[in-house]
Design a protein around this motif. Structure first.
Motif, PDB file in Angstrom:
ATOM      1  N   GLU A  12       0.777  -1.190  -0.119  1.00 33.06           N
ATOM      2  CA  GLU A  12       0.065   0.077  -0.032  1.00 33.06           C
ATOM      3  C   GLU A  12       0.918   1.391  -0.089  1.00 33.06           C
ATOM      4  N   THR A  13       2.197   1.242   0.630  1.00 29.63           N
ATOM      5  CA  THR A  13       2.958   2.444   0.720  1.00 29.63           C
ATOM      6  C   THR A  13       3.428   2.574  -0.766  1.00 29.63           C
ATOM      7  N   ASP A  14       3.763   1.606  -1.693  1.00 35.81           N
ATOM      8  CA  ASP A  14       4.116   1.648  -2.996  1.00 35.81           C
ATOM      9  C   ASP A  14       2.886   2.340  -3.626  1.00 35.81           C
ATOM     10  N   HIS A  15       1.715   1.827  -3.443  1.00 37.15           N
ATOM     11  CA  HIS A  15       0.442   2.296  -4.257  1.00 37.15           C
ATOM     12  C   HIS A  15       0.323   3.806  -4.002  1.00 37.15           C
ATOM     13  N   ASN A  16       0.613   4.372  -2.929  1.00 36.47           N
ATOM     14  CA  ASN A  16       0.518   5.546  -2.541  1.00 36.47           C
ATOM     15  C   ASN A  16       1.425   6.598  -3.207  1.00 36.47           C
ATOM     16  N   ARG A  17       2.657   5.702  -3.307  1.00 36.56           N
ATOM     17  CA  ARG A  17       3.735   6.613  -3.940  1.00 36.56           C
ATOM     18  C   ARG A  17       3.387   6.617  -5.674  1.00 36.56           C
ATOM     19  N   GLN A  18       2.865   5.517  -5.926  1.00 30.41           N
ATOM     20  CA  GLN A  18       2.449   5.511  -7.349  1.00 30.41           C
ATOM     21  C   GLN A  18       1.238   6.357  -7.723  1.00 30.41           C
ATOM     22  N   ARG A  19       0.355   6.630  -6.774  1.00 33.13           N
ATOM     23  CA  ARG A  19      -0.919   7.370  -7.119  1.00 33.13           C
ATOM     24  C   ARG A  19      -0.258   8.828  -7.117  1.00 33.13           C
ATOM     25  N   ASP A 106      -4.248   5.581 -16.374  1.00 34.87           N
ATOM     26  CA  ASP A 106      -4.478   6.258 -14.854  1.00 34.87           C
ATOM     27  C   ASP A 106      -5.554   5.496 -14.286  1.00 34.87           C
ATOM     28  N   GLU A 107      -6.844   5.561 -14.988  1.00 32.85           N
ATOM     29  CA  GLU A 107      -8.036   5.039 -14.492  1.00 32.85           C
ATOM     30  C   GLU A 107      -7.858   3.402 -14.184  1.00 32.85           C
ATOM     31  N   ARG A 108      -7.399   2.822 -15.249  1.00 34.03           N
ATOM     32  CA  ARG A 108      -7.379   1.448 -15.125  1.00 34.03           C
ATOM     33  C   ARG A 108      -6.469   1.164 -14.072  1.00 34.03           C
ATOM     34  N   TYR A 109      -5.295   1.669 -13.851  1.00 29.34           N
ATOM     35  CA  TYR A 109      -4.317   1.484 -12.742  1.00 29.34           C
ATOM     36  C   TYR A 109      -4.810   1.867 -11.445  1.00 29.34           C
ATOM     37  N   ARG A 110      -5.571   2.942 -11.181  1.00 29.19           N
ATOM     38  CA  ARG A 110      -6.176   3.071  -9.954  1.00 29.19           C
ATOM     39  C   ARG A 110      -7.143   2.111  -9.817  1.00 29.19           C
TER      40      ARG A 110
END
Length: 163
Positions: A12-19, A106-110
């Motif tokens: 999740e930390t990685d996901h937040n950086r990716q966002r 962006d939409e697909r990845y989120r």
């Protein structure tokens, strides 16, 4: 009380950086140095994250009948996302079509990471004991570092970019 970060928290930390990277790219214009730098950073981050996630977490979850379906679903989405990244890399960043593709990406990845966090990770957490978690976290961190060092932007041929 266990204060060590779990593998799912690490993801999740990685996901937040990716966002954050997605948000920053969305603010760029044209074929700028900033857009290229951020896109390269995002690409390396996503490719290394997906590979490490599959090696550390998904490999274990595939063997568990309780969550193997969710795991296969996420792995398939990783392949779709990689194809979309390659298509973006093959598209001229100065064209209006690049930002349209980026917004779709962006939409697909989120959607993918929200689905992982909201639906899959709670189910995975029920299957992961403390010992397994420590091993997964160690493997994830080691593999992510190695994968990131090897990751690169790999565009399709420009003539193969989707319209």
């Amino acid at each position: 009380m266990n204060t060590q970060t779990t593998v799912l928290e690490r993801l999740e930390t990685d996901h937040n950086r990716q966002r954050e990277l997605l948000d920053q790219i969305a603010k760029t214009e044209g074929d700028s140095e900033e857009r290229r730098r951020l896109f390269t950073e995002l690409t390396k981050e996503l490719k290394s994250h997906a590979a490490a996630e599959e090696q550390a977490v998904y490999s274990e979850m595939l063997a568990d009948p309780e969550v193997s379906g969710e795991t296969r679903h996420s792995v398939a989405e990783h392949h779709e996302i990689d194809e979309m990244l390659n298509d973006l890399a093959a598209t001229d960043m100065s064209s209006p079509g690049w930002m349209l593709k980026f917004k779709s990406f962006d939409e697909r990845y989120r959607h993918h990471i929200n689905e992982e966090e909201d639906d899959h990770f709670p189910d995975f957490a029920e299957q992961i004991d403390e010992k397994m978690d420590k091993e997964m976290t160690k493997t994830f961190d080691e593999r992510k570092k190695a994968e990131k060092a090897e990751a690169e932007v790999t565009p399709e041929k420009a003539e193969d970019a989707k319209e």
